[in-house]
Design a protein around this motif. Sequence first.
Motif, PDB file in Angstrom:
ATOM      1  N   HIS A 187       5.791   4.935   2.911  1.00  0.00           N
ATOM      2  CA  HIS A 187       6.655   5.655   1.961  1.00  0.00           C
ATOM      3  C   HIS A 187       8.125   5.284   2.140  1.00  0.00           C
ATOM      4  CE1 HIS A 187       7.352   8.411   5.432  1.00  0.00           C
ATOM      5  NE2 HIS A 187       8.481   8.659   4.839  1.00  0.00           N
ATOM      6  N   PHE A 190      10.242   3.889  -0.779  1.00  0.00           N
ATOM      7  CA  PHE A 190      10.292   4.696  -1.996  1.00  0.00           C
ATOM      8  C   PHE A 190      11.047   6.004  -1.785  1.00  0.00           C
ATOM      9  CE2 PHE A 190       6.709   1.863  -2.007  1.00  0.00           C
ATOM     10  CZ  PHE A 190       6.980   1.136  -3.157  1.00  0.00           C
ATOM     11  N   ALA A 202       6.634  -2.102   4.043  1.00  0.00           N
ATOM     12  CA  ALA A 202       5.495  -1.296   3.588  1.00  0.00           C
ATOM     13  C   ALA A 202       4.193  -2.080   3.655  1.00  0.00           C
ATOM     14  CB  ALA A 202       5.735  -0.804   2.161  1.00  0.00           C
ATOM     15  N   ILE A 329       6.040  19.233  -2.228  1.00  0.00           N
ATOM     16  CA  ILE A 329       4.579  19.064  -2.234  1.00  0.00           C
ATOM     17  C   ILE A 329       3.886  20.386  -1.927  1.00  0.00           C
ATOM     18  CG2 ILE A 329       2.690  18.043  -0.887  1.00  0.00           C
ATOM     19  CD1 ILE A 329       4.359  15.425  -0.872  1.00  0.00           C
ATOM     20  N   GLN A 340      -6.725  20.244  -6.069  1.00  0.00           N
ATOM     21  CA  GLN A 340      -6.846  18.786  -6.200  1.00  0.00           C
ATOM     22  C   GLN A 340      -7.352  18.233  -4.877  1.00  0.00           C
ATOM     23  OE1 GLN A 340      -3.843  16.104  -8.055  1.00  0.00           O
ATOM     24  NE2 GLN A 340      -3.429  15.379  -5.992  1.00  0.00           N
ATOM     25  N   ASP A 342      -6.986  15.245  -2.821  1.00  0.00           N
ATOM     26  CA  ASP A 342      -6.112  14.075  -2.767  1.00  0.00           C
ATOM     27  C   ASP A 342      -6.912  12.797  -2.503  1.00  0.00           C
ATOM     28  OD1 ASP A 342      -3.846  15.589  -3.196  1.00  0.00           O
ATOM     29  OD2 ASP A 342      -3.177  15.565  -1.110  1.00  0.00           O
ATOM     30  N   LEU A 343      -6.506  11.717  -3.166  1.00  0.00           N
ATOM     31  CA  LEU A 343      -7.090  10.399  -2.908  1.00  0.00           C
ATOM     32  C   LEU A 343      -6.578   9.885  -1.562  1.00  0.00           C
ATOM     33  CD1 LEU A 343      -6.560   8.664  -6.390  1.00  0.00           C
ATOM     34  CD2 LEU A 343      -8.647   9.761  -5.515  1.00  0.00           C
TER      35      LEU A 343
ATOM     36  N   CYS B  77       0.904  13.900  -8.015  1.00  0.00           N
ATOM     37  CA  CYS B  77       0.318  12.598  -7.720  1.00  0.00           C
ATOM     38  C   CYS B  77      -1.078  12.802  -7.120  1.00  0.00           C
ATOM     39  CB  CYS B  77       1.214  11.833  -6.739  1.00  0.00           C
ATOM     40  SG  CYS B  77       0.576  10.185  -6.361  1.00  0.00           S
ATOM     41  N   PRO B  78      -2.059  12.005  -7.570  1.00  0.00           N
ATOM     42  CA  PRO B  78      -3.422  12.192  -7.054  1.00  0.00           C
ATOM     43  C   PRO B  78      -3.564  11.769  -5.596  1.00  0.00           C
ATOM     44  CG  PRO B  78      -3.328  10.274  -8.501  1.00  0.00           C
ATOM     45  CD  PRO B  78      -1.988  10.959  -8.598  1.00  0.00           C
ATOM     46  N   HIS B  79      -2.547  11.123  -5.040  1.00  0.00           N
ATOM     47  CA  HIS B  79      -2.627  10.641  -3.661  1.00  0.00           C
ATOM     48  C   HIS B  79      -2.204  11.725  -2.668  1.00  0.00           C
ATOM     49  CE1 HIS B  79      -0.592   8.158  -0.305  1.00  0.00           C
ATOM     50  NE2 HIS B  79      -1.871   8.249  -0.013  1.00  0.00           N
ATOM     51  N   ARG B  80      -0.944  12.168  -2.723  1.00  0.00           N
ATOM     52  CA  ARG B  80      -0.488  13.174  -1.767  1.00  0.00           C
ATOM     53  C   ARG B  80       0.285  14.305  -2.441  1.00  0.00           C
ATOM     54  NH1 ARG B  80      -3.928  11.858   0.778  1.00  0.00           N
ATOM     55  NH2 ARG B  80      -4.110  11.266   2.984  1.00  0.00           N
ATOM     56  N   PHE B  82       2.625  14.712  -4.526  1.00  0.00           N
ATOM     57  CA  PHE B  82       4.063  14.695  -4.820  1.00  0.00           C
ATOM     58  C   PHE B  82       4.278  14.993  -6.303  1.00  0.00           C
ATOM     59  CE2 PHE B  82       8.182  12.643  -5.664  1.00  0.00           C
ATOM     60  CZ  PHE B  82       8.931  12.991  -4.542  1.00  0.00           C
ATOM     61  N   GLY B  97       7.646   9.161  -6.479  1.00  0.00           N
ATOM     62  CA  GLY B  97       8.794   9.028  -5.592  1.00  0.00           C
ATOM     63  C   GLY B  97       8.434   9.012  -4.115  1.00  0.00           C
ATOM     64  N   TYR B  98       7.126   9.121  -3.793  1.00  0.00           N
ATOM     65  CA  TYR B  98       6.746   9.206  -2.373  1.00  0.00           C
ATOM     66  C   TYR B  98       6.275   7.837  -1.853  1.00  0.00           C
ATOM     67  CZ  TYR B  98       4.973  11.771   1.778  1.00  0.00           C
ATOM     68  OH  TYR B  98       4.746  12.268   3.045  1.00  0.00           O
ATOM     69  N   HIS B  99       5.214   7.294  -2.482  1.00  0.00           N
ATOM     70  CA  HIS B  99       4.688   5.998  -2.037  1.00  0.00           C
ATOM     71  C   HIS B  99       4.755   4.940  -3.129  1.00  0.00           C
ATOM     72  CE1 HIS B  99       2.772   8.982   0.622  1.00  0.00           C
ATOM     73  NE2 HIS B  99       2.921   8.072   1.546  1.00  0.00           N
ATOM     74  N   GLY B 100       5.430   5.264  -4.235  1.00  0.00           N
ATOM     75  CA  GLY B 100       5.607   4.256  -5.274  1.00  0.00           C
ATOM     76  C   GLY B 100       4.379   3.991  -6.132  1.00  0.00           C
ATOM     77  N   MET B 101       3.400   4.879  -6.113  1.00  0.00           N
ATOM     78  CA  MET B 101       2.200   4.689  -6.949  1.00  0.00           C
ATOM     79  C   MET B 101       2.639   4.716  -8.410  1.00  0.00           C
ATOM     80  SD  MET B 101      -1.359   6.784  -6.386  1.00  0.00           S
ATOM     81  CE  MET B 101      -2.925   6.199  -7.058  1.00  0.00           C
ATOM     82  N   PRO B 113       1.804   0.159  -4.130  1.00  0.00           N
ATOM     83  CA  PRO B 113       2.476  -0.924  -3.400  1.00  0.00           C
ATOM     84  C   PRO B 113       1.932  -1.200  -2.009  1.00  0.00           C
ATOM     85  CG  PRO B 113       4.083   0.458  -4.507  1.00  0.00           C
ATOM     86  CD  PRO B 113       2.754   1.126  -4.683  1.00  0.00           C
ATOM     87  N   SER B 114       1.422  -0.176  -1.325  1.00  0.00           N
ATOM     88  CA  SER B 114       0.970  -0.407   0.041  1.00  0.00           C
ATOM     89  C   SER B 114      -0.420  -1.033   0.101  1.00  0.00           C
ATOM     90  CB  SER B 114       0.982   0.911   0.817  1.00  0.00           C
ATOM     91  OG  SER B 114       0.124   1.837   0.188  1.00  0.00           O
ATOM     92  N   LEU B 115      -1.052  -1.222  -1.058  1.00  0.00           N
ATOM     93  CA  LEU B 115      -2.407  -1.789  -1.070  1.00  0.00           C
ATOM     94  C   LEU B 115      -2.385  -3.197  -1.657  1.00  0.00           C
ATOM     95  CD1 LEU B 115      -4.526   1.220  -2.402  1.00  0.00           C
ATOM     96  CD2 LEU B 115      -4.081   0.548  -0.031  1.00  0.00           C
ATOM     97  N   PRO B 119      -5.840   0.217  -7.016  1.00  0.00           N
ATOM     98  CA  PRO B 119      -7.002   1.109  -7.162  1.00  0.00           C
ATOM     99  C   PRO B 119      -7.074   1.581  -8.611  1.00  0.00           C
ATOM    100  CG  PRO B 119      -5.209   2.301  -6.138  1.00  0.00           C
ATOM    101  CD  PRO B 119      -4.699   0.908  -6.401  1.00  0.00           C
ATOM    102  N   ALA B 122      -8.168   4.914  -9.908  1.00  0.00           N
ATOM    103  CA  ALA B 122      -7.350   6.098  -9.606  1.00  0.00           C
ATOM    104  C   ALA B 122      -6.527   6.439 -10.838  1.00  0.00           C
ATOM    105  CB  ALA B 122      -6.427   5.824  -8.420  1.00  0.00           C
TER     106      ALA B 122
END
Lengths: 370, 370, 370
Positions: A187, A190, A202, A329, A340, A342-343, B77-80, B82, B97-101, B113-115, B119, B122
Amino acid sequence: MKTIPVHAAAATPAAETFAFEAGGFADHNTPLILNCWYVAALGAEVSRDIISRRLLGTDVAMYRTLAGEPVAVRNRCPHRSFPLAKGKLDGDTLICGYHGMQFDPSGRCLNMPSLPITPSNASVRSFPVVECGPLIWIWMGESDMADEALIPDTHWLADPEWKSVSGSYYMKSDYISMHENLLDQTHFPFLHPGAIGTPEYARSKLDVRQEGEVIIIDRQLKNSPPPGVYGVPTGLTGKPVHRYSEARFASPALHVAFAKIVDPTPPEGAQSDYRFNITHIFTPESRGSIHYWWFNSRDFKLDDKEADEYLHTASAKAYLEDVDALEWILEVVKNDAQPQFDLNFAPDKPGLLMRRVIHERAAAEAGYTF
Amino acid sequence: MKTIPVHAAAATPAAETFAFEAGGFADHNTPLILNCWYVAALGAEVSRDIISRRLLGTDVAMYRTLAGEPVAVRNRCPHRSFPLAKGKLDGDTLICGYHGMQFDPSGRCLNMPSLPITPSNASVRSFPVVECGPLIWIWMGESDMADEALIPDTHWLADPEWKSVSGSYYMKSDYISMHENLLDQTHFPFLHPGAIGTPEYARSKLDVRQEGEVIIIDRQLKNSPPPGVYGVPTGLTGKPVHRYSEARFASPALHVAFAKIVDPTPPEGAQSDYRFNITHIFTPESRGSIHYWWFNSRDFKLDDKEADEYLHTASAKAYLEDVDALEWILEVVKNDAQPQFDLNFAPDKPGLLMRRVIHERAAAEAGYTF
Amino acid sequence: MKTIPVHAAAATPAAETFAFEAGGFADHNTPLILNCWYVAALGAEVSRDIISRRLLGTDVAMYRTLAGEPVAVRNRCPHRSFPLAKGKLDGDTLICGYHGMQFDPSGRCLNMPSLPITPSNASVRSFPVVECGPLIWIWMGESDMADEALIPDTHWLADPEWKSVSGSYYMKSDYISMHENLLDQTHFPFLHPGAIGTPEYARSKLDVRQEGEVIIIDRQLKNSPPPGVYGVPTGLTGKPVHRYSEARFASPALHVAFAKIVDPTPPEGAQSDYRFNITHIFTPESRGSIHYWWFNSRDFKLDDKEADEYLHTASAKAYLEDVDALEWILEVVKNDAQPQFDLNFAPDKPGLLMRRVIHERAAAEAGYTF
């Protein structure tokens, strides 16, 4: 986000309402872990003026004896629940402000003025505390498990070879998310663009390992200009350097990061290695609020006020970005009408390992076996 | 009462806790109806700056594409988790704004971006939205039921033959009570003395009918001087006129009133008919809080600034009287230690019909059949 | 702590959630007692302007008739729950501000403007009220038990042989703790050092007795200089005097204390006996909030402004110390993650007797028999 208040009130819901499941991951609802050393206060906060602070759902009153030893007792008189921090000290004796009941630092009643005989079997719970460098650690779990050897290492905070800048936040989030945030460096670009995040970082190679209940991640990034927070104090901005960093979930109370910047071609007479130890201390007030202290320590330019100033400003800014994000969050998670799930992606592995460790410790404390 | 905030937080309790009963009437505890078009925002509120607003218990992030199309996605965000509204736009892409998804306007993930690989299965939930005149309608229920033909008619808000003044309130009450208030005009002389209430009107003949899920009331009052809100703009103050008004519960999201003032003896060359369409839009934030927008539209004096000013001031005053009253009532209802079963009288019939319609729709959504 | 607001909102949780036990003691969770006279307001607070106040969990609207009689009705229209205190008076008739429904002082509906015939069986609940001296007493329990003979005696508040100073607090604590505080004088030297606490007094002989549901404690302390609050107004500061005091839990609504200072060697021509009656009035708003009024009355120096001033300042200070302490305690008790079973000592006996009386009355009202 606010600086840490001396008096704060927030209840922790009872652990019994939580359902553990085999192989589960801790989240913001997981009951807090009691059998662990946490930081109750900075040593500098505790004096001959009694203060109170809610730690793990329990209000604690803290003061120092005449000899300077820190004392922590439950902030609730066993007679009529008066907050003892509103009382006063007479020497090492804490006197309740309601009926004058007196307690020694171990919590034993020394006198109850309205009674002809002291009820010496009466007492207030006293918590084991240990002062290490700038920190006062407290054990709020089962007393016979309070082994000082379990206090995690932060010796650099008191080592004259190191210089630290520090700060604190009182935040409305959960410590699980804060630990996960620190175990996840993807993170950085970002949430913290500029200061500590560079895009290459990253995607740099990540090594994750678990040693008992400690989770460790290692990253190396070679021949890449450092981000501002490492470049400015070292004077290496723009120069390709090697960056080694280890971040570890040391305990539910502590995350530490060890960073080393290596200048592969130092100018003649200049050093090549620069080390930074970053200490993140979390003490849950409740499941949804944290006392958070951070220290940024370095082993060079110990007397450089400009480096102090730069590192304090840059660190405080970055950690405030974390605080804001995690507060947003938890607000989303708590207020959303629909849950939700989370993924999770590959870089979430260290966070998930940590969440499994905490889940298992919490389950064990609640008497669950899987 | 406050003007509508862009960020607001209030949770809707879970629908499961509510017990439906055959033949029941909806009240402030009835679960919200999801399968319905609601107004998410005025078009003017949605731009290239992402905003968020809680609608039916769910936080929604809204923005416009480069082409100007409004987009609404879950603000999580479906990830964490945010809040995506705290992120940013890159072209039509919303970046967390957290991991740039990254997400496209349909909610599909375009990049993490970190992958190393996107995905692409998603996604964040994207809600159907339709812009009609000044309004952006949203469908938050089951996606395959989002039929645009179900969007209720408010064409006069964008018709050049009509001129509107408008306003909005964020209010702490329930939309059931607001609908009931508008279907009950017997409160005019008491809650709104002067402006829209005349004593005769409260006892004028009422015709109530139900067409499917629409409740319609008609009133006629002949040869009676109009109240201020109709008299001043038409210039007919004090003159006996005919007043025809139809008020309709068009959907859980909308109440519209069509009023016509007829001058039976117009001066030579003057018109005899003056029409007013009043639009009341309710979007529940939660069971106890509402985003409320109103429009007062007329088909005469389209360019008359004085008429604009008068109608805006008089309408805002009257609707604020409603807002205050309904906020007081919900406070009474929620805080009272003893429940009260409200008395119903004959003029309450249209409100009760409406409350039965909403009860049945909510019961159907919850899977109840009677 | 704040002064008493006219409008305040706080709900009382339903009594059904409470589990009574044989021989139990009331605490902050005990359901409130309804079948009792409480003070609703000072007479001076009630006028031709309608006020509202939450009493025992129910909002009450209060006003005076043209003849000056106080009226108290439920602050909730039986039609659509509009708060009647937001309406207006027409002579002795209370008119709802929503639909104009009219009620006479007994609560009977006199007119509903939108109906052709008055629904004369409709009514709002009216509560029996009795004005005694400066106080308006209200009965909110079962109407047929509202026996005026049960109103406790406070005749000195209206007796020309007595002079009173007074004050009030709105406090966030429970009335059980406030009663216990007043029945326990051993806290005087610690919570109120100086003014009313002298160390000898905490250990002076205590006589406790119960007469029906009244708990009485007597203390005598001979040949001891009086504390400031008795010494300054009598002019006996520093002189050994006899101090007789009786404190009584008169009802859940009232604590009264009768103090007599006797000068054993009065100067020639001077009086020897000085009496003080202290009246503490508690009306629970909810289980955790109280309307508190106090009066300090004396039978000497009736026209002495300096004595008024001194007694008002000293009393207000001491009672505010109680208010603060009890607010802190309820906050501790409510927020603590772990319950505490308070220790009881011999001087707690009168408080425990009182708590048993209240527990039994509350249990009886809830239909429990042991």
